[in-house]
Design a protein around this motif. Sequence first.
Motif, short mmCIF file in Angstrom:
data_model
loop_
_atom_site.label_atom_id
_atom_site.label_comp_id
_atom_site.label_asym_id
_atom_site.label_seq_id
_atom_site.Cartn_x
_atom_site.Cartn_y
_atom_site.Cartn_z
N LYS A 119 -11.18 -1.93 -44.77
CA LYS A 119 -11.48 -1.86 -46.17
C LYS A 119 -11.80 -3.15 -46.71
CE LYS A 119 -8.61 2.11 -47.33
NZ LYS A 119 -7.01 2.52 -47.81
N CYS A 161 -26.05 -9.21 -40.61
CA CYS A 161 -26.54 -9.54 -41.81
C CYS A 161 -26.97 -11.16 -42.15
CB CYS A 161 -25.32 -9.49 -42.93
SG CYS A 161 -25.20 -7.88 -43.15
N ARG A 196 -21.41 -6.61 -37.75
CA ARG A 196 -22.37 -6.53 -38.80
C ARG A 196 -22.65 -7.65 -39.47
NH1 ARG A 196 -23.13 -1.52 -42.22
NH2 ARG A 196 -22.33 -0.43 -40.48
N ALA A 198 -32.25 3.07 -43.06
CA ALA A 198 -32.63 2.06 -43.64
C ALA A 198 -33.45 1.13 -42.96
CB ALA A 198 -31.43 1.42 -44.50
N LEU A 257 -28.45 -4.86 -49.04
CA LEU A 257 -27.87 -3.62 -49.88
C LEU A 257 -27.47 -2.62 -49.10
CD1 LEU A 257 -27.53 -2.62 -52.79
CD2 LEU A 257 -29.65 -1.59 -52.67
N ALA A 258 -28.05 -2.24 -48.13
CA ALA A 258 -27.83 -1.04 -47.39
C ALA A 258 -26.63 -1.09 -46.26
CB ALA A 258 -28.85 -0.13 -46.47
N TYR A 259 -26.53 -2.46 -45.67
CA TYR A 259 -25.73 -2.78 -44.69
C TYR A 259 -24.40 -3.48 -44.88
CZ TYR A 259 -29.00 0.04 -42.08
OH TYR A 259 -29.65 0.86 -41.43
N VAL A 279 -23.47 -4.44 -48.44
CA VAL A 279 -22.93 -3.85 -49.72
C VAL A 279 -22.39 -2.42 -49.81
CG1 VAL A 279 -23.38 -3.56 -52.40
CG2 VAL A 279 -24.42 -5.49 -51.22
N CYS A 280 -23.53 -1.55 -49.14
CA CYS A 280 -23.09 -0.11 -49.06
C CYS A 280 -22.20 0.00 -47.68
CB CYS A 280 -24.16 0.66 -49.34
SG CYS A 280 -25.10 0.61 -50.98
N LYS A 281 -22.56 -0.51 -46.97
CA LYS A 281 -21.70 -0.53 -45.58
C LYS A 281 -22.20 0.83 -44.85
CE LYS A 281 -17.71 -3.35 -46.61
NZ LYS A 281 -16.35 -3.32 -46.64
N LEU A 282 -23.72 0.92 -44.98
CA LEU A 282 -24.32 2.19 -44.32
C LEU A 282 -23.98 2.15 -42.84
CD1 LEU A 282 -25.96 4.89 -45.33
CD2 LEU A 282 -27.98 3.22 -44.57
N ARG A 283 -23.81 3.59 -42.16
CA ARG A 283 -23.59 3.82 -41.00
C ARG A 283 -24.42 4.33 -40.25
NH1 ARG A 283 -18.42 1.87 -39.01
NH2 ARG A 283 -17.00 1.33 -40.69
#
Length: 219
Positions: free
Chosen positions: A30, A41, A37, A110, A98-100, A102-106
């Motif tokens: 969290k 970035c 990751r 994207a 933004l995707a990986y 901020v939004c932590k896309l898995r």
Amino acid sequence: MDSPCSSRGAASLSSTPIPGRVESYEGGDKKCISDVRRTFCLFVTFDLLFITLLWIIELNVNGGIKNQLNLEVLHYNYRASFFDIFLLAVFRFAALILAYAVCKLRHWWAIAVTTAVSSAFLIAKVILSKLLSQGAFGYLLPITSFVLAWIETWLLDFKVLPQEAEEHNRFLSIMSAADRAPLLHHGHLSDGQFYSPPESVADSDEELDDKHEPEKGLI
């Protein structure tokens, strides 16, 4: 022979209860992103900064930054300007962060979009424009942008997502082990658990009576 530090570390790891490890996994997930990751970035940021640096060098070499900005930005020409390659790097940076971050896309969709757009645009620009006749930067900027975009795809697809999936599966296994583990309540032990009968005094009257009773029967 193991060092005292390693022994203490192993002892603390083995003595850590399963609920405590579950809470540490949840808290770490969290509060921050994973190390791999974060590395991704940083590379995306490097992509933007490196393309920006090359573009500034190109502006300075071909007649000065002020004059070239006026020529490439205010009087933009798709066939001769490098400004769109810089904007492409900005697009990749904004979309991927933004995707990986901020939004932590898995998911890979994207990075698939940014790499597909970058590849198609650069191939079309090399074919239709006159960049190859403008010296070394006509080769360097498109090739560098193309290679960096695909390195980002490789990092995400082969490093970030598999490692995070492995960590997530490990977390699920710890959760299932915590659900199966019995709850051990360490209560206070009662005084009865430590009760021992008092020792009889040596040569007491009761022992003497017990010893003389058989003799009385014989008499």
